[in-house]
Design a protein around this motif. Structure first.
Motif, mmCIF file in Angstrom:
data_model
loop_
_atom_site.group_PDB
_atom_site.id
_atom_site.type_symbol
_atom_site.label_atom_id
_atom_site.label_comp_id
_atom_site.label_asym_id
_atom_site.label_seq_id
_atom_site.Cartn_x
_atom_site.Cartn_y
_atom_site.Cartn_z
ATOM 1 N N TYR A 51 -15.712 -7.193 -2.700
ATOM 2 C CA TYR A 51 -14.790 -6.091 -2.417
ATOM 3 C C TYR A 51 -13.710 -6.048 -3.491
ATOM 4 C CZ TYR A 51 -12.178 -10.071 -0.562
ATOM 5 O OH TYR A 51 -11.562 -11.295 -0.433
ATOM 6 N N LEU A 52 -13.026 -4.918 -3.592
ATOM 7 C CA LEU A 52 -11.872 -4.754 -4.485
ATOM 8 C C LEU A 52 -10.700 -4.257 -3.659
ATOM 9 C CD1 LEU A 52 -13.553 -3.046 -7.581
ATOM 10 C CD2 LEU A 52 -12.810 -5.428 -7.379
ATOM 11 N N ILE A 53 -9.574 -4.926 -3.790
ATOM 12 C CA ILE A 53 -8.382 -4.599 -3.003
ATOM 13 C C ILE A 53 -7.489 -3.628 -3.783
ATOM 14 C CG2 ILE A 53 -6.257 -5.531 -2.046
ATOM 15 C CD1 ILE A 53 -7.767 -8.081 -1.370
ATOM 16 N N ARG A 54 -7.067 -2.565 -3.101
ATOM 17 C CA ARG A 54 -6.131 -1.618 -3.714
ATOM 18 C C ARG A 54 -4.686 -2.076 -3.505
ATOM 19 N NH1 ARG A 54 -6.709 3.491 -5.274
ATOM 20 N NH2 ARG A 54 -8.707 3.713 -4.195
ATOM 21 N N ASN A 55 -4.348 -2.384 -2.248
ATOM 22 C CA ASN A 55 -2.974 -2.800 -1.922
ATOM 23 C C ASN A 55 -2.979 -3.842 -0.815
ATOM 24 O OD1 ASN A 55 -1.290 -1.059 -3.623
ATOM 25 N ND2 ASN A 55 -2.093 0.616 -2.380
ATOM 26 N N THR A 77 -5.848 -2.917 1.970
ATOM 27 C CA THR A 77 -6.640 -1.703 1.755
ATOM 28 C C THR A 77 -7.620 -1.920 0.605
ATOM 29 O OG1 THR A 77 -5.070 -0.702 0.197
ATOM 30 C CG2 THR A 77 -4.691 -0.315 2.540
ATOM 31 N N PHE A 78 -8.830 -1.392 0.761
ATOM 32 C CA PHE A 78 -9.855 -1.459 -0.275
ATOM 33 C C PHE A 78 -9.804 -0.195 -1.137
ATOM 34 C CE2 PHE A 78 -13.025 -4.395 2.152
ATOM 35 C CZ PHE A 78 -12.193 -5.481 1.897
ATOM 36 N N THR A 79 -10.398 -0.286 -2.332
ATOM 37 C CA THR A 79 -10.482 0.876 -3.211
ATOM 38 C C THR A 79 -11.486 1.902 -2.687
ATOM 39 O OG1 THR A 79 -12.169 -0.247 -4.559
ATOM 40 C CG2 THR A 79 -9.857 -0.473 -5.239
ATOM 41 N N ARG A 80 -12.456 1.434 -1.908
ATOM 42 C CA ARG A 80 -13.468 2.310 -1.316
ATOM 43 C C ARG A 80 -14.091 1.575 -0.138
ATOM 44 N NH1 ARG A 80 -18.571 0.529 -2.327
ATOM 45 N NH2 ARG A 80 -18.969 -0.770 -4.172
ATOM 46 N N ASN A 81 -15.094 2.175 0.460
ATOM 47 C CA ASN A 81 -15.794 1.534 1.566
ATOM 48 C C ASN A 81 -16.784 0.487 1.037
ATOM 49 O OD1 ASN A 81 -18.595 2.085 3.509
ATOM 50 N ND2 ASN A 81 -16.713 1.356 4.459
ATOM 51 N N ASP A 133 -11.149 -0.381 5.329
ATOM 52 C CA ASP A 133 -12.355 -0.377 4.497
ATOM 53 C C ASP A 133 -12.659 1.031 3.982
ATOM 54 O OD1 ASP A 133 -14.703 -1.213 3.280
ATOM 55 O OD2 ASP A 133 -15.881 -1.108 5.124
ATOM 56 N N GLY A 134 -11.670 1.625 3.324
ATOM 57 C CA GLY A 134 -11.883 2.940 2.734
ATOM 58 C C GLY A 134 -11.932 4.074 3.738
#
Length: 306
Positions: free
Chosen positions: A299-303, A67-71, A43-44
């Motif tokens: 939430y937004l997922i990075r990977n 992984t999230f883009t941020r917390n 969570d970031g």
């Protein structure tokens, strides 16, 4: 049967390896007939938590990492893990080793005996005095309108696949995990335990986050604030009517001395303060309605490393 573990991660460097080790040991020694997977949701984190989770994935193919883009917060991380979990049962467990892994065989046994949800609830916690006091007060207030919630609350939970599917269908922001889970109404079994003291790292769950979680709980899953506003309004109106009667009586008998400044000021300050508090509570509801209308994702997922 496959058991999925959902682990929200935020600044838990050093604890993830031990969490993985304990889960792996339980399944190799006590639950050899079951398979498992562990879904870590970063969570970031700004420490080495993500790299530690990725290293575990290299060692064990049953480990997944998101992984999230941020917390975005613990609830968002849990939701992402629930969406990704593929097991016949899903266990939500903390990354800080405060939930006793030794209870997992008992949880699975109750699930196999017919329980659709198995809740491990906290009867005590090895925390500071103020943390215990805040928890006791918060759950005491919350249980006024949601008496089915255990006094110490819970996060360490096993959910059957159909429970998980029903939970994932709830599409709202500012989720309250405990209230939403109990709302589903599936057969539930309870296991009491004492929450352990954190031995690795420092908790990121500060007072501000606790207060936000409490506000989400009391507003999202409870009618108490609105009912309390109505009750205060009725009581204030009743007292005002009684006091008005006394004023009329004093006027009728020509007994209206100038000494009334103090009670008038007290009444103005008290009523004015209550009005401001009520407007603040109503504002919380309006803000949440605005968030629902905007329909931004939780939430937004990075990977994804699956």
């Amino acid at each position: 049967m496959k058991i999925s573990f959902v682990v929200a991660v935020y600044h838990n460097e050093g604890a993830l390896t031990e969490t993985h080790k304990k889960i792996h040991t339980v399944f190799t020694e006590n639950l050899t007939q079951h398979d498992y997977e562990i879904v870590f949701i970063d969570d970031g984190s700004q420490d080495g938590s993500l790299q530690e989770a990725l290293d575990l994935r290299e060692q064990d193919e049953r480990v997944k990492v998101i992984t999230f883009t941020r917390n975005f917060g613990q609830m968002a991380a849990m939701l992402a893990g629930f969406e990704q979990a593929s097991g016949d049962a899903i266990i939500n467990i903390s990354a800080d080793l405060q939930d006793p892994v030794e209870l997992i065989p008992q949880m699975i046994e109750k699930w196999e005996d017919g329980a659709e949800t198995v809740i491990c609830y906290r009867t005590d916690r090895s925390d500071s005095f103020f943390s215990k006091l805040f928890s006791k007060l918060a759950y005491g207030i919350l249980r006024i309108s949601l008496p089915q919630i255990p006094p110490g609350g819970f996060d360490f939970v096993l959910m059957d696949r159909k429970v998980m599917n029903a939970f994932n269908e709830i599409d709202v922001r500012h989720r309250f995990f405990q209230g939403d889970l109990l709302w589903t109404g599936f057969r539930t079994s309870f296991i009491p335990y004492t929450r352990l003291r954190r031995t690795i790292g420092k908790s990121q769950y500060n007072f501000g986050k606790k207060l936000k979680n409490f506000m989400d709980a009391i507003i999202d899953a409870s009618y108490l604030p609105i009912r309390l506003i109505s009750l205060i309004g009725l009581i204030t109106s009743a007292l005002g009517l009684i006091y008005s009667g006394s004023i009329v009586y004093s006027w009728a008998i020509n007994d209206t001395p100038f000494q009334g400044w103090a009670p008038i000021m007290i009444a103005i300050l008290v009523v004015g303060g209550m009005i401001m508090v009520m407007l603040g509570i109503i504002g919380e509801y309006i803000w949440r309605i605005n968030e629902e209308v905007r329909k931004r994702p939780n939430y937004l997922i990075r990977n994804k490393y699956l």
